[in-house]
Motif scaffolding. Sequence first.
Motif, PDB file in Angstrom:
ATOM      1  N   GLY A   1       0.950  -1.075   0.387  1.00  0.00           N
ATOM      2  CA  GLY A   1       0.026  -0.158  -0.570  1.00  0.00           C
ATOM      3  C   GLY A   1       0.475   1.135  -0.097  1.00  0.00           C
ATOM      4  N   PHE A   2       2.080   0.953  -0.622  1.00  0.00           N
ATOM      5  CA  PHE A   2       2.937   2.199  -0.933  1.00  0.00           C
ATOM      6  C   PHE A   2       2.247   3.407  -2.303  1.00  0.00           C
ATOM      7  CE2 PHE A   2       7.289   4.353  -0.742  1.00  0.00           C
ATOM      8  CZ  PHE A   2       7.224   5.019   0.344  1.00  0.00           C
ATOM      9  N   PRO A   3       2.645   4.924  -1.241  1.00  0.00           N
ATOM     10  CA  PRO A   3       2.344   4.968  -2.825  1.00  0.00           C
ATOM     11  C   PRO A   3       3.367   5.292  -3.900  1.00  0.00           C
ATOM     12  CG  PRO A   3       1.856   6.676  -0.740  1.00  0.00           C
ATOM     13  CD  PRO A   3       2.846   4.909  -0.539  1.00  0.00           C
TER      14      PRO A   3
ATOM     15  N   PRO B   1      -1.281  -2.926 -16.311  1.00  0.00           N
ATOM     16  CA  PRO B   1      -1.498  -1.079 -15.837  1.00  0.00           C
ATOM     17  C   PRO B   1      -2.873  -0.465 -15.135  1.00  0.00           C
ATOM     18  CG  PRO B   1      -1.510  -0.749 -17.596  1.00  0.00           C
ATOM     19  CD  PRO B   1      -1.266  -2.236 -17.821  1.00  0.00           C
ATOM     20  N   GLU B   2      -3.408  -1.255 -15.461  1.00  0.00           N
ATOM     21  CA  GLU B   2      -4.767  -0.952 -15.134  1.00  0.00           C
ATOM     22  C   GLU B   2      -4.943  -0.263 -13.551  1.00  0.00           C
ATOM     23  OE1 GLU B   2      -4.641  -4.043 -16.378  1.00  0.00           O
ATOM     24  OE2 GLU B   2      -5.191  -3.891 -18.150  1.00  0.00           O
ATOM     25  N   GLY B   3      -4.335  -1.282 -12.189  1.00  0.00           N
ATOM     26  CA  GLY B   3      -4.317  -0.626 -11.316  1.00  0.00           C
ATOM     27  C   GLY B   3      -3.388   0.200 -11.275  1.00  0.00           C
ATOM     28  N   ASP B   4      -2.054   1.126 -11.532  1.00  0.00           N
ATOM     29  CA  ASP B   4      -1.689   1.308 -11.301  1.00  0.00           C
ATOM     30  C   ASP B   4      -1.275   2.950 -11.392  1.00  0.00           C
ATOM     31  OD1 ASP B   4       0.041  -1.120 -10.454  1.00  0.00           O
ATOM     32  OD2 ASP B   4       0.780  -1.168 -12.164  1.00  0.00           O
ATOM     33  N   TRP B   5      -0.470   3.658 -11.301  1.00  0.00           N
ATOM     34  CA  TRP B   5      -0.093   4.977 -11.392  1.00  0.00           C
ATOM     35  C   TRP B   5       0.847   5.330 -12.205  1.00  0.00           C
ATOM     36  CZ3 TRP B   5      -2.694   9.650  -9.200  1.00  0.00           C
ATOM     37  CH2 TRP B   5      -3.937   9.054  -8.210  1.00  0.00           C
ATOM     38  N   TRP B   6       0.946   5.728 -13.773  1.00  0.00           N
ATOM     39  CA  TRP B   6       2.356   5.848 -14.557  1.00  0.00           C
ATOM     40  C   TRP B   6       2.134   6.522 -15.444  1.00  0.00           C
ATOM     41  CZ3 TRP B   6       1.056   4.555 -19.959  1.00  0.00           C
ATOM     42  CH2 TRP B   6       0.163   4.009 -19.069  1.00  0.00           C
ATOM     43  N   VAL B   7       3.086   7.132 -15.706  1.00  0.00           N
ATOM     44  CA  VAL B   7       3.585   7.665 -17.046  1.00  0.00           C
ATOM     45  C   VAL B   7       4.059   6.946 -18.149  1.00  0.00           C
ATOM     46  CG1 VAL B   7       4.243   9.735 -18.000  1.00  0.00           C
ATOM     47  CG2 VAL B   7       3.351  10.332 -15.287  1.00  0.00           C
ATOM     48  N   GLY B   8       3.845   7.112 -19.226  1.00  0.00           N
ATOM     49  CA  GLY B   8       4.224   6.414 -20.226  1.00  0.00           C
ATOM     50  C   GLY B   8       4.367   6.755 -21.381  1.00  0.00           C
ATOM     51  N   LEU B   9       5.460   5.901 -22.879  1.00  0.00           N
ATOM     52  CA  LEU B   9       5.799   6.991 -24.268  1.00  0.00           C
ATOM     53  C   LEU B   9       4.647   5.673 -24.729  1.00  0.00           C
ATOM     54  CD1 LEU B   9       8.923   7.509 -25.022  1.00  0.00           C
ATOM     55  CD2 LEU B   9       7.474   9.231 -25.077  1.00  0.00           C
ATOM     56  N   ASP B  10       3.738   5.198 -25.433  1.00  0.00           N
ATOM     57  CA  ASP B  10       3.515   4.614 -26.372  1.00  0.00           C
ATOM     58  C   ASP B  10       4.553   4.014 -27.219  1.00  0.00           C
ATOM     59  OD1 ASP B  10       1.592   2.989 -28.174  1.00  0.00           O
ATOM     60  OD2 ASP B  10       0.258   4.379 -28.417  1.00  0.00           O
ATOM     61  N   HIS B  11       5.553   3.370 -26.766  1.00  0.00           N
ATOM     62  CA  HIS B  11       6.597   2.959 -27.620  1.00  0.00           C
ATOM     63  C   HIS B  11       6.316   1.950 -28.559  1.00  0.00           C
ATOM     64  CE1 HIS B  11       8.594   3.687 -24.258  1.00  0.00           C
ATOM     65  NE2 HIS B  11       9.874   3.840 -25.005  1.00  0.00           N
TER      66      HIS B  11
ATOM     67  N   ASP C   1      -6.965   8.056  -1.132  1.00  0.00           N
ATOM     68  CA  ASP C   1      -8.117   7.207  -1.756  1.00  0.00           C
ATOM     69  C   ASP C   1      -8.134   7.839  -3.002  1.00  0.00           C
ATOM     70  OD1 ASP C   1      -8.795  10.015  -1.367  1.00  0.00           O
ATOM     71  OD2 ASP C   1     -10.487   9.919  -0.935  1.00  0.00           O
ATOM     72  N   ALA C   2      -7.587   8.620  -3.711  1.00  0.00           N
ATOM     73  CA  ALA C   2      -7.815   8.819  -5.146  1.00  0.00           C
ATOM     74  C   ALA C   2      -7.566   7.163  -6.123  1.00  0.00           C
ATOM     75  CB  ALA C   2      -6.637  10.059  -5.331  1.00  0.00           C
ATOM     76  N   GLY C   3      -8.176   7.042  -7.068  1.00  0.00           N
ATOM     77  CA  GLY C   3      -8.559   5.827  -8.204  1.00  0.00           C
ATOM     78  C   GLY C   3      -6.989   6.696  -8.617  1.00  0.00           C
ATOM     79  N   PRO C   4      -6.520   5.184  -9.926  1.00  0.00           N
ATOM     80  CA  PRO C   4      -5.167   5.315 -10.144  1.00  0.00           C
ATOM     81  C   PRO C   4      -5.505   6.033 -11.959  1.00  0.00           C
ATOM     82  CG  PRO C   4      -6.638   3.026 -10.668  1.00  0.00           C
ATOM     83  CD  PRO C   4      -7.214   3.915  -9.073  1.00  0.00           C
ATOM     84  N   ARG C   5      -3.991   7.084 -11.677  1.00  0.00           N
ATOM     85  CA  ARG C   5      -4.126   7.903 -12.719  1.00  0.00           C
ATOM     86  C   ARG C   5      -3.020   7.721 -13.983  1.00  0.00           C
ATOM     87  NH1 ARG C   5      -4.391  13.940 -11.971  1.00  0.00           N
ATOM     88  NH2 ARG C   5      -4.500  13.613 -13.928  1.00  0.00           N
ATOM     89  N   HIS C   6      -2.866   7.962 -15.274  1.00  0.00           N
ATOM     90  CA  HIS C   6      -1.627   7.970 -16.411  1.00  0.00           C
ATOM     91  C   HIS C   6      -1.799   8.734 -17.140  1.00  0.00           C
ATOM     92  CE1 HIS C   6      -5.156   5.309 -17.742  1.00  0.00           C
ATOM     93  NE2 HIS C   6      -3.907   5.486 -19.478  1.00  0.00           N
TER      94      HIS C   6
ATOM     95  N   VAL D   1       2.421  13.282  -5.741  1.00  0.00           N
ATOM     96  CA  VAL D   1       2.651  14.425  -5.239  1.00  0.00           C
ATOM     97  C   VAL D   1       0.888  13.860  -5.006  1.00  0.00           C
ATOM     98  CG1 VAL D   1       2.530  16.448  -4.467  1.00  0.00           C
ATOM     99  CG2 VAL D   1       4.675  15.800  -5.286  1.00  0.00           C
ATOM    100  N   GLU D   2      -0.066  13.510  -5.912  1.00  0.00           N
ATOM    101  CA  GLU D   2      -1.388  13.924  -5.525  1.00  0.00           C
ATOM    102  C   GLU D   2      -1.984  12.506  -4.743  1.00  0.00           C
ATOM    103  OE1 GLU D   2      -5.226  13.352  -8.529  1.00  0.00           O
ATOM    104  OE2 GLU D   2      -3.164  13.604  -9.452  1.00  0.00           O
TER     105      GLU D   2
END
Length: 341
Positions: free
Chosen positions: A138-140, A150-160, A313-318, A306-307
């Motif tokens: 449960g670590f941010p 990656p559906e439940g993850d928070w991430w920033v990615g490139l569409d390689h 309790d915020a839902g995953p974003r990417h 940071v968010e």
Amino acid sequence: MNIGEIAKRAGVSRSTVSYALSGKRSVSEETRRKIQQVIDELGYIPNASARALANGRTSTIGLVFPPAGTHYTGMQLDFIGSVVEAAAAYDYDVLLSPSGVDSDRSFQRLLAERRVDGAILMEIRLQDDRVDHLVEAGFPAVCIGRTAHPEGDWWVGLDHTALVEACVHHLADLGHTHVAFVNRPEHLLRSGYESAHRGLEGFNKAAAERGLTTRTYTCGDDAASGQGCLERILQEDPATTGLVTLNEAALGGLYRGLAVAGRHVPRDFSVTGVVAGRWAETVTPQLTAADVPAEQMGRLAVELLVERIDHSDAGPRHHLLTPPISLRASTGPAHGRTTRD
């Protein structure tokens, strides 16, 4: 200088000073101003460890990146620098943790001892034990890259996948029919390195759609490996007139190999790929490429983390980025053929 001395000079209790500094309990505006005036006069800086105990925050984020081996690539260094700069804008320090496997002691300490408020992970694998551990704890955390699911993850990615497809279609539009793909090192592909696999997927997909004759190669992250790889390409298929690469560290060697073979870029051979813009501009002729926005990705990763820290309790974003291909000087018509309309 300590909280006791500040309390004495401000005429309040130690607990009131502590509450004013941590924000854990409300303090009247008049009292807060009085305490702040004393702090400003004394130049007091709260001890980071004491502050963490008081409010449960370290004001530090971890950046988990792979061990260097012999060196870090320019793109890795760009990511590290962008994260550090973006974190500073939020008054966060950055603790670097060169970790890469789930048994790594540095990574385990980062979790067990809660040395940071959250973590950013680089060099994501499709199946990544580090991400699994963070989810279980449960670590941010925010990933630069994405796992297979990656559906439940928070991430920033490139569409390689899409970016490499675009590079292949660009070469096909220029009339190139024999094209090579120069990927990252073999051990990264074997370990499930995300960009290497998704880039290869995009290359094969676009090449099949355009009916191209292709060969794919893994290549070490250095110029000597790049030159050796180019020699293999021309030896195995001398009709090759173009290549797509994800390996910016090998780029100089690829160019050198072409020069040694007497292939002029772009008259005899076209080169394109997915690399950081500033590296694409260091070779001659400058590389036509989908420029990796490392600074933007690092900033977005810090913003998401940071968010997530502030809103547990915020839902995953990417953010999935697909930068356009920057047309420079390294691609041209195959053997003088004109581009299709």
